[in-house]
Each structure stands twice: as structure tokens, then as C-alpha cells.
Design an enzyme around this catalytic site. Structure first.
Site, PDB file in Angstrom:
ATOM      1  N   ARG A  73      -9.403 -22.260 -12.324  1.00 29.54           N
ATOM      2  CA  ARG A  73      -9.089 -23.236 -11.216  1.00 29.54           C
ATOM      3  C   ARG A  73     -10.319 -23.071 -10.423  1.00 29.54           C
ATOM      4  O   ARG A  73     -10.346 -22.886  -9.343  1.00 29.54           O
ATOM      5  CB  ARG A  73      -7.782 -23.169 -10.709  1.00 29.54           C
ATOM      6  CG  ARG A  73      -7.360 -24.241  -9.859  1.00 29.54           C
ATOM      7  CD  ARG A  73      -5.972 -24.299  -9.502  1.00 29.54           C
ATOM      8  NE  ARG A  73      -5.701 -22.595  -8.463  1.00 29.54           N
ATOM      9  CZ  ARG A  73      -4.701 -22.132  -8.214  1.00 29.54           C
ATOM     10  NH1 ARG A  73      -3.509 -22.791  -8.717  1.00 29.54           N
ATOM     11  NH2 ARG A  73      -4.517 -21.297  -7.533  1.00 29.54           N
ATOM     12  N   LYS A 180      -2.725  -4.684 -20.347  1.00 29.82           N
ATOM     13  CA  LYS A 180      -1.529  -4.060 -19.867  1.00 29.82           C
ATOM     14  C   LYS A 180      -1.494  -4.518 -18.319  1.00 29.82           C
ATOM     15  O   LYS A 180      -2.603  -5.307 -17.882  1.00 29.82           O
ATOM     16  CB  LYS A 180      -1.840  -2.582 -19.746  1.00 29.82           C
ATOM     17  CG  LYS A 180      -2.887  -2.182 -18.490  1.00 29.82           C
ATOM     18  CD  LYS A 180      -2.902  -0.812 -18.110  1.00 29.82           C
ATOM     19  CE  LYS A 180      -3.760  -0.681 -17.067  1.00 29.82           C
ATOM     20  NZ  LYS A 180      -3.816   0.805 -16.600  1.00 29.82           N
ATOM     21  N   HIS A 210      -7.691  -0.069 -23.772  1.00 27.91           N
ATOM     22  CA  HIS A 210      -8.789   0.018 -23.779  1.00 27.91           C
ATOM     23  C   HIS A 210      -9.300   1.697 -24.108  1.00 27.91           C
ATOM     24  O   HIS A 210     -10.261   2.024 -24.706  1.00 27.91           O
ATOM     25  CB  HIS A 210      -9.898  -0.171 -22.636  1.00 27.91           C
ATOM     26  CG  HIS A 210      -9.708   0.582 -21.504  1.00 27.91           C
ATOM     27  ND1 HIS A 210      -8.598   0.045 -20.363  1.00 27.91           N
ATOM     28  CD2 HIS A 210     -10.348   1.447 -20.787  1.00 27.91           C
ATOM     29  CE1 HIS A 210      -8.754   0.934 -19.554  1.00 27.91           C
ATOM     30  NE2 HIS A 210      -9.552   1.894 -19.801  1.00 27.91           N
ATOM     31  N   LYS A 214     -12.155   3.735 -27.276  1.00 26.74           N
ATOM     32  CA  LYS A 214     -13.113   4.701 -26.938  1.00 26.74           C
ATOM     33  C   LYS A 214     -13.474   5.882 -27.896  1.00 26.74           C
ATOM     34  O   LYS A 214     -12.721   6.283 -28.691  1.00 26.74           O
ATOM     35  CB  LYS A 214     -12.476   5.742 -25.665  1.00 26.74           C
ATOM     36  CG  LYS A 214     -12.762   5.036 -24.325  1.00 26.74           C
ATOM     37  CD  LYS A 214     -12.415   6.030 -23.375  1.00 26.74           C
ATOM     38  CE  LYS A 214     -12.292   5.325 -21.868  1.00 26.74           C
ATOM     39  NZ  LYS A 214     -13.782   4.964 -21.707  1.00 26.74           N
ATOM     40  N   GLU A 248      -8.238  10.122 -11.206  1.00 30.97           N
ATOM     41  CA  GLU A 248      -9.325   9.350 -10.743  1.00 30.97           C
ATOM     42  C   GLU A 248      -9.517   9.628  -9.236  1.00 30.97           C
ATOM     43  O   GLU A 248      -8.600   9.990  -8.511  1.00 30.97           O
ATOM     44  CB  GLU A 248      -8.839   7.783 -10.703  1.00 30.97           C
ATOM     45  CG  GLU A 248      -9.121   7.135 -12.070  1.00 30.97           C
ATOM     46  CD  GLU A 248      -8.646   5.698 -12.169  1.00 30.97           C
ATOM     47  OE1 GLU A 248      -9.515   4.697 -12.072  1.00 30.97           O
ATOM     48  OE2 GLU A 248      -7.402   5.439 -12.112  1.00 30.97           O
ATOM     49  N   ASP A 267       1.587   2.624 -14.342  1.00 33.57           N
ATOM     50  CA  ASP A 267       0.307   1.990 -14.577  1.00 33.57           C
ATOM     51  C   ASP A 267      -0.336   2.927 -15.762  1.00 33.57           C
ATOM     52  O   ASP A 267      -1.191   2.385 -16.537  1.00 33.57           O
ATOM     53  CB  ASP A 267      -0.422   2.457 -13.329  1.00 33.57           C
ATOM     54  CG  ASP A 267      -1.747   1.545 -13.511  1.00 33.57           C
ATOM     55  OD1 ASP A 267      -1.828   0.529 -14.013  1.00 33.57           O
ATOM     56  OD2 ASP A 267      -2.490   2.053 -12.690  1.00 33.57           O
ATOM     57  N   HIS A 272      -1.807   4.879 -21.642  1.00 34.12           N
ATOM     58  CA  HIS A 272      -2.449   5.577 -22.120  1.00 34.12           C
ATOM     59  C   HIS A 272      -2.341   6.839 -22.470  1.00 34.12           C
ATOM     60  O   HIS A 272      -2.505   7.550 -23.322  1.00 34.12           O
ATOM     61  CB  HIS A 272      -3.662   5.561 -20.831  1.00 34.12           C
ATOM     62  CG  HIS A 272      -4.254   4.277 -20.126  1.00 34.12           C
ATOM     63  ND1 HIS A 272      -4.665   3.371 -21.121  1.00 34.12           N
ATOM     64  CD2 HIS A 272      -4.554   3.822 -19.008  1.00 34.12           C
ATOM     65  CE1 HIS A 272      -5.062   2.219 -20.487  1.00 34.12           C
ATOM     66  NE2 HIS A 272      -4.929   2.402 -19.046  1.00 34.12           N
ATOM     67  N   LYS A 370      -4.230   8.976  -8.422  1.00 31.67           N
ATOM     68  CA  LYS A 370      -5.500   8.523  -7.567  1.00 31.67           C
ATOM     69  C   LYS A 370      -5.685   9.414  -6.608  1.00 31.67           C
ATOM     70  O   LYS A 370      -4.980  10.349  -6.215  1.00 31.67           O
ATOM     71  CB  LYS A 370      -4.949   7.215  -6.979  1.00 31.67           C
ATOM     72  CG  LYS A 370      -4.585   6.162  -7.996  1.00 31.67           C
ATOM     73  CD  LYS A 370      -5.612   5.323  -8.749  1.00 31.67           C
ATOM     74  CE  LYS A 370      -4.975   4.538  -9.751  1.00 31.67           C
ATOM     75  NZ  LYS A 370      -5.855   4.037 -10.767  1.00 31.67           N
TER      76      LYS A 370
END
Lengths: 519, 314
Positions: A73, A180, A210, A214, A248, A267, A272, A370
Site C-alpha cells: 500500500r 513463521k 530459514h 543453513k 540472542e 517464537d 527452529h 533474548k
């Protein structure tokens, strides 16, 4: 993990005279086709998809006449869109910029402006796509990349069906690529699958995880099944436990809209980590065809069970503010957009068991978070101690358990840890590591995960994409944990930013006398 | 880091390598092959080293450059070790042999102690290659022997030698330069109409071994008459036409950069198809170390093609 010599379209029995299985140099170039991206303005599309498409073109793997259509948009012309792609490519592409490649690629750009509920926009998209078939020779083969929130899936799918964009006839194909999250629990995953499957047959649906693109993850299979060295010890006789970690160091600033209420388990663990578990624990497929590979993965996921009691075998946490690596960072509750009373977990760890003869009694610990110590993803297979040591206690004080660690990212490679004699007149054994640096030496020229996956979509090669059944089975494994956590009175335990998670994480391993590796 | 070891010998070089590894951390782990580059001492060395370094990013290797110096000088070996930033992802050892050491046999003797244990050996002659690479002293050490007919002084003569003396394990960059052409042609035949190719035409510069080789490849794959003609373009190979009953599949590249693929009933499609650089070709060569049977067959196929005289306009 190649498709063999199957060609997705064509008359039965045709053998291309120019192809030969011994001719390993010949890359498989995608057939005439085009890609339509919904949500071109997003981060993923600019940082990953557009550069990946250019890199593919630069490596000569896209068909001549390839078309890329953006839908968003925005009041953009095709030239404006081209400029956006240009900037994305200049900034993020892996391979060097070559004007002649870019010029050819840019000829195939189109942009269609509109919102998802706008019938007219989709009709314009349909005529754009049809026009591409005529001008660029895309041959009616088109993939639709839905880089959009799942809440928009129903309306976009409905529009694709209504405008006739999803209709495939004869030898033409239409495929849809989704990212996802594939739902937020079993129920919603089923609903989402129903919506997509309503419009596209299951073999035209490509779910991108993804991680599976790898090289290091695919290398797990090569390592396990091409070598004699590891397979004999890859079972409960020798393996004590397995730790799969995805950590992370960044926080969640700016991602509140997506993350609040979802949390780390949904998540990351659901997709994964359970996929990594499947690669680590699966039996040898009879061949590397996508069907065989998937059926082995589904088998191992079906055998995967949660270990209870959930209170003691899982852990969850939420980061608090403080100094992390020389930087003052905010806690989750202070991050912009998050509810100050948020119960969303930013650290999650669970214990699974694979109920097969090979893995009986070997716990698989999965953790993610995280704002942890550093960014790292790894699979660590920890071996049992040698049953009898001809050394006395003082000689082996510093000897730990042997470990085989696949470093998925960063610094891709494999580390092995074992005991070695300390030089000197005394017999003393200490842990040493042996290192295979796949990362430092190979990755510069090895493709990005998205390159591999987009090419596989265009080729119709499905092995690296989880199917419906795997997604639903993963939710089945995870759902009890999430329900249990939601029912609990207490929220996630706080942990300081830059640490390796809350105390409960240590406790869940300590109850069986184990500890987490510091990756 | 560059370390010079003038008037040296192989065991000194080996000792120095271990020493460098110990003082500078892990440098030599994970090397998958030894690449021996054989060249004459001179300016071309740096180009070859650069190509090897860039290939080493994909295939970590030990590069041994054997540079043949003046034959009339007193026998002497000068060595130079390059590691770290000066060597890409590889470690480079340059050996300059003078006098008797400039001959192939003693040259192989200098290289032998420096080969990595257990890892495959690849020999590469960036310019002039021996007439029979597999019988050369260095060639005998290697599983894979890479030559480049186009870079030698007389490409057609070099190519004739390749054809006459081919054994499994030999390859020539003439073949590597064709991969993208071959991939595009194969991809074009992947999709309907699946008709038989009844004839083919390949056109390019008169001196273009790659053009001959592509014609040879088509001859072995298609079993039809293949015509090789000169073309009006001066950029290597410029046209391939596969004739089928519904019309020809044509891939043309008049300017050496952009190719056009035309097929009956479909719009013309353009694609970037630049001539490949040597580092790029070398990377591809090192990707597979088993004998390339298709290349061997294509070389034999060259004998079956018919030659046209009239230049084809592209």
C-alpha cells in the site's frame, strides 16, 4: 538433498539429452517463472529477500526473463520500487554488484499498489502477472511470497483465489511461500493450514524455516550419515544428553506488536529448535528425496515427548534492565510498546525425550532467549563419562564429559571436546577442544539461507520445508507447556540482561545432576 | 605476514610453518587440499596467487607456487611464506628454483615434503602447461590437473594437445568457461515442447577452444550433426542454435556480456552472461576433485563436428 533428476513439468518419460547425473557442474536453473512479494516494505523483504534474489541472479541461477513483482500500500511507481530494491541490494547483497546483471533483473520488476481488501488491486495484479507471461515469458509460473502478518493470510488467500491468481492449470504452477509463525498453538495452526490449503494444494505450500536453509544444519545430516566415525556412538549407550541452544544478545525493542503475548517458546522452540532436534535425532532416511527425509522427520517428532513434571523440567524468564556488555539496556517491561505488567517470556527452556530404542532415557534440553550472554546457536551432544578410569581421582579432576558440538551460527563449525594428558612428568588429564572451522573458511562463498530456499521454491524442491504435519506435531509437543505456564500464578522469573537465563534454568538440569554448557 | 627464506630448503620451510602456526595461533587447520601452481618466475605469479587466494575462501587450501627461475643460474631455492592477511584463507608458499632446480623433477622434489597429509593435491598451470600433464613430474603428484589452453601462447595447439593426451583427472578452464552456457541450454530443454534436437550450430571466434569444446559436448549428447562456424563477433563464443521441429532454440551473445535466449512462441529473454574470470573458474574447478567424465567425452566429440567457413552474423 537434491531433487534427483525429477522435472516438475513435462511429458512423462522425457529425458533431457543435455543432462547427465555424472555432470555435476551443471547447476539447476529455475524454469521460466516470476515471484510476487506481499509486504515488500518490510524488513525481511529488504534485508533478506531482495538481496537473495539479486545474489541468485548474479550466480546465474534465475531463469532469463525472471520477474519480480512488489505489492504494497504505497504510492509507488515501478521505478520507485526498483530504487528500493536497488538500495536493498547495494546494502545487503552477498555477491559483488554487477551492473549488467542488475540491468537484466530490473527489467522484470513490476509494482502494484493496493491494500489487501481491495478487489481492484488484485485484479490489477492478476493482469500484471498475465502481462509478464506475455512480455517476459514467465510461462504462467508464479510464486507468491507472503511476507505479511498471519492475520492477513485469510484475506490475501481469498483474494488470490478470487482473482484467479492461485489457479494452476496444466503444466503451469502457482506456489505460496509463508513465514513463521505458523499459528500460536495447535488449534490456530490447523485453522491457518486450512485457510492456505483451501486455496493451494499442500505440495504448493512452502513454509520457510530459514534455519533449514543453513549449510551447517544440512551438514548435520552429512556429518551423521556420511561418516563412520559418529554414527556408532550416536545413541543412548554413549550419549548422556543433548543441549540445543539458540541465544540472542539483542532485546525486543520495536517488536512489541509481534512478540508481546507470543513469547520465546512459540517464537523459537516450536519451529527452529524442534527442527534442529529432528535433524539430530532422526534415523537415516533411505534416500535424500524430500519424501523420505520428511517421513523420517515426522517419525522422530512423533516419538518426541515432553518430560514432566513441567514445573521442574521447564524454565522461563524475562530479562530485566541493566548493563550488558558495556551498554545500558532496558528490561522487557520498559521496552517501548510492551505492557509494564507483561508476562511474556523472553527465555524458555524445555526438556524432551525421544521415545525410540536409540534415544531411550536421553534427555534433550532445548533453550532459547533474548538478551543472553551472546548470540549463538548450537547443538551439543554430551557423552557419558568413561565407565572405568584407570586413573585415580586426582589425575582426572579436570576432565569433563566428552562433547560434540555443532555450531550452527555464528562461527559455523564443529567442536569436539575430549581429555588429553597435560604435558609433564605426572599423569594428569584435562579437557581440550578440537575445532573444525566450517565458518571461517567456507561461508564466504556459501549461499545465504534465503538464497537456497527461494531457489528451492522456484525449482519446486520441497525437502527443506517443513510440512503441515510437522508444524502441527510441533505444536502438540509444545502446547502443554504453554498452557501450564499460562495457568500458573507467577509470571516468568526475571534474569539480568547479558546473563544465561533465570535460576530456574539451572535448577531444571541440576535436578538430574547436569549443567548447561556455556556456549 | 610475509616471511622470506632465501637459499633455503623444504625442511626449513616446514619448520618455519610450524613455528608460525605456534606463534600466531591456529592457521593451518581445516585445509582441505594442496594446490600446486606451476608457473615461470615473473609478473604472472601475483595474478595466479590472487586467483588461488580467492578460491581458497571457498576451499581452504595450502597453495604452493612453484616458480621456475633462470636455468643458467647456480642451483638455489628461495622460499617465501605468506600467511594471514597476505594469503586470503590459505597459506601460500612460493618456491623459486634456479639452475638445476628449475627443472620439473627437482621441482617436484621441493614440493613433495610440503604437501598436506592425506589431503588431495591439485596441480594448476595458469599459463603454459606440459604437453602431457599426467606424465609431468608435478602432474604425477596430483589427482587433478588443471590447465588453461586459452592462456597459453598458442591456444589452438594447446587445445589439440589436451585432446590428444586426455586422461581422467585432467581438466581445462576452456571447459569451466562453458558451464553457464551449458546450464542455460540444458534448462531450455528441460521444459516443453520436448522435441528431439535435429541439428545444431555453434559459432564463435576462429581461435576459441571453448566454442569447439561446446560443439564437441553437443555432438556427444545429441548424436546429431553439429556445425562449428566462425562468427562476426570478436568475443569468444557467440551463438548456439539447436534446431527442433517447432523452431530453433537460440542463445546468442554478440557483445561478450549480455545473451539473448529465443525460443519459438516465447518472448526473447535477455540474461547477463559475461565471460568468466580465472578466479571464478578456479573456484569451480576445486569444487569437485573426481574425474570429469563429461569433459572427457566432450573432447572426443570435437572430432565429430563439421566445420563451416562462412562467418555467422550475430
Amino acid at each position: 538433498m537434491t531433487s534427483g533428476t525429477k522435472i516438475s513439468s513435462g511429458s512423462a518419460g522425457y529425458v533431457n539429452p543435455l543432462r547427465d547425473p555424472r555432470d555435476k557442474r551443471l547447476p539447476r536453473i529455475a524454469g521460466p517463472c516470476g515471484l510476487v512479494i506481499f509486504g515488500v516494505t518490510g524488513d525481511l523483504s529488504r534485508k533478506k529477500l531482495m538481496p537473495a534474489i539479486y545474489d541468485l541472479a548474479n550466480r546465474g541461477l534465475l531463469p532469463p526473463g525472471f520477474a519480480l513483482t512488489g505489492f504494497a500500500r504505497r504510492d509507488w511507481s515501478t521505478d520507485d520500487f526498483g530504487q528500493i530494491v536497488y538500495e536493498a541490494v547495494r546494502q545487503h547483497a552477498r555477491t559483488p554488484f554487477r551492473q549488467e546483471v542488475w540491468d537484466r533483473l530490473a527489467e522484470g520488476f513490476r509494482f502494484v499498489e493496493g491494500s489487501f481488501d481491495d478487489d481492484d488491486a488484485f485484479d490489477r495484479l492478476e493482469s500484471t502477472v498475465r502481462d509478464l507471461d506475455r512480455v517476459r515469458g514467465t510461462g504462467g509460473n508464479h510464486a507468491f511470497y507472503l511476507s505479511i502478518p498471519p492475520s492477513a493470510f485469510p484475506v490475501v488467500c481469498k483474494q488470490l483465489a478470487r482473482s484467479g491468481l492461485s489457479a494452476q492449470d496444466g503444466e503451469q504452477w502457482r506456489r505460496v511461500v509463508i513465514e513463521k509463525p505458523f499459528g500460536h498453538d495447535l488449534q490456530s495452526a490447523r485453522e491457518l493450514n486450512a485457510i492456505v490449503d483451501d486455496v493451494f494444494p499442500e505440495d504448493s505450500v512452502f513454509r520457510i524455516d530459514h534455519y533449514l536453509g543453513k549449510e551447517t544444519v544440512q551438514n548435520v545430516l552429512a556429518m551423521r550419515f556420511a561418516n563412520q566415525l559418529f554414527e556408532p556412538i550416536w545413541n543412548s549407550h554413549y550419549v548422556d544428553h543433548v543441549q540445543i541452544t539458540m541465544a540472542e544478545d539483542i532485546g525486543l525493542g520495536g517488536r512489541a506488536g509481534y512478540y508481546d503475548g507470543i513469547g520465546a517458546a512459540r517464537d523459537v522452540i516450536q519451529n527452529h529448535l524442534l527442527q534442529l532436534l529432528a535433524f539430530t535425532a532422526m534415523e537415516e532416511p533411505t534416500s535424500f528425496s524430500s519424501d523420505e527425509l520428511r517421513s523420517e522427520k515426522i517419525k522422530v517428532l512423533n516419538a518426541t515427548k515432553l518430560v514432566g513434571p513441567i514445573d521442574e523440567t521447564t524454565a522461563r524468564g524475562q530479562y530485566t534492565g541493566g548493563w550488558q556488555g558495556g551498554q545500558l539496556v532496558r528490561g522487557l517491561k520498559e521496552e517501548e510498546g510492551f505492557d509494564p505488567n507483561s508476562r511474556t517470556e523472553t527465555f524458555a527452556a524445555i526438556t524432551c525425550e525421544v521415545e525410540t530404542r536409540r534415544w531411550a532415557g536421553v534427555p534433550f534440553y532445548l533453550r532459547t532467549g533474548k538478551r543472553l550472554g551472546r548470540r549463538v546457536t548450537e547443538i551439543a551432544v554430551i557423552f557419558k563419562r568413561a565407565p572405568h578410569l584407570p586413573f585415580d581421582q586426582t589425575m582426572t579432576e579436570e576432565l569433563g564429559q566428552n562433547a560434540f558440538v555443532v555450531r550452527v551460527q555464528p562461527d559455523e563449525g564443529v567442536t569436539m571436546r575430549f581429555g588429553s594428558k597435560v604435558p609433564g612428568s605426572q599423569m594428569e588429564v584435562r579437557d581440550v577442544t578440537m575445532d573444525f572451522g566450517y565458518g571461517t573458511a567456507f561461508t564466504e562463498a556459501s549461499p545465504e539461507a534465503y538464497e537456497r530456499l527461494i531457489l528451492d521454491v522456484l525449482l519446486g524442491e520441497p525437502s527443506l520445508f517443513p510440512v503441515n504435519e510437522e508444524v502441527e506435531r510441533s505444536w502438540e509437543i509444545l502446547d502443554p507447556v504453554i498452557e501450564h505456564w499460562q495457568a500458573a500464578e507467577e509470571g516468568p522469573a526475571p534474569y539480568p540482561a547479558g546473563s544465561w537465563g533465570p535460576e530456574s534454568a539451572e535448577k531444571m538440569l541440576a535436578r538430574t545432576g547436569r549443567t548447561w554448557r556455556r556456549p | 605476514m610475509i616471511v622470506d627464506l632465501p637459499s633455503s630448503n623444504s625442511s626449513t620451510v616446514n619448520k618455519k610453518l610450524v613455528e608460525l602456526r605456534e606463534s600466531n595461533g591456529v592457521l593451518a587447520l581445516g585445509r582441505v587440499l594442496t594446490l600446486v601452481v606451476v608457473t615461470d618466475d615473473g609478473l604472472s605469479i601475483e595474478g595466479a596467487i590472487e586467483a588461488a587466494n580467492s578460491a581458497s575462501r571457498e576451499h581452504p587450501c595450502r597453495v604452493i607456487v612453484l616458480a621456475r627461475g633462470a636455468r643458467k643460474a647456480a642451483p638455489r631455492m628461495d622460499a617465501q611464506i605468506r600467511v594471514g592477511g597476505d594469503a586470503g584463507a590459505s597459506e601460500v608458499i612460493v618456491l623459486r628454483g634456479y639452475g638445476a632446480l628449475a627443472d620439473p623433477e627437482p621441482g617436484a622434489g621441493m614440493v613433495m615434503p610440503l604437501l598436506l597429509p592425506d589431503a588431495p593435491v591439485v596441480a594448476w598451470w595458469p599459463n603454459e602447461a606440459p604437453a602431457v600433464p599426467s606424465e609431468d613430474a608435478i602432474g604425477k603428484l596430483a589427482q587433478r590437473r588443471i590447465t588453461d589452453a586459452l592462456s597459453s601462447k598458442n591456444p589452438l595447439k594447446a587445445f589439440e594437445q589436451r585432446r590428444a593426451h586426455h586422461v581422467a583427472g585432467d581438466t581445462d578452464l576452456t571447459w569451466t568457461r562453458l558451464t553457464q552456457w551449458r546450464a542455460l541450454l540444458a534448462a531450455a530443454l528441460d521444459f516443453p515442447p520436448h522435441e528431439d534436437v535435429t541439428a545444431a550450430l555453434v559459432a564463435g571466434e576462429v581461435v576459441s577452444p571453448s566454442t569447439d569444446l561446446l560443439a564437441g559436448w553437443l555432438a556427444t549428447r545429441l548424436n546429431v550433426k553439429i556445425k562449428r562456424s566462425p562468427s562476426t563477433s570478436t568475443h569468444g563464443m557467440s551463438l548456439v542454435r539447436l534446431t527442433r521441429s517447432s523452431g530453433p532454440v537460440e542463445l546468442t551473445r554478440p557483445d561478450g556480456k549480455i545473451a539473448t535466449l529465443s525460443q519459438p512462441g516465447q518472448p526473447d529473454r535477455m540474461i547477463a552472461l559475461a565471460r568468466r574470470s580465472v578466479p571464478d573458474c578456479l573456484s569451480e574447478e576445486l569444487r569437485r576433485l573426481d574425474p570429469d567424465e563429461i569433459y572427457g567425452a566432450a573432447l572426443t566429440g570435437v572430432g565429430e563436428i563439421s566445420r563451416g567457413r562462412t562467418p555467422v552474423k550475430v
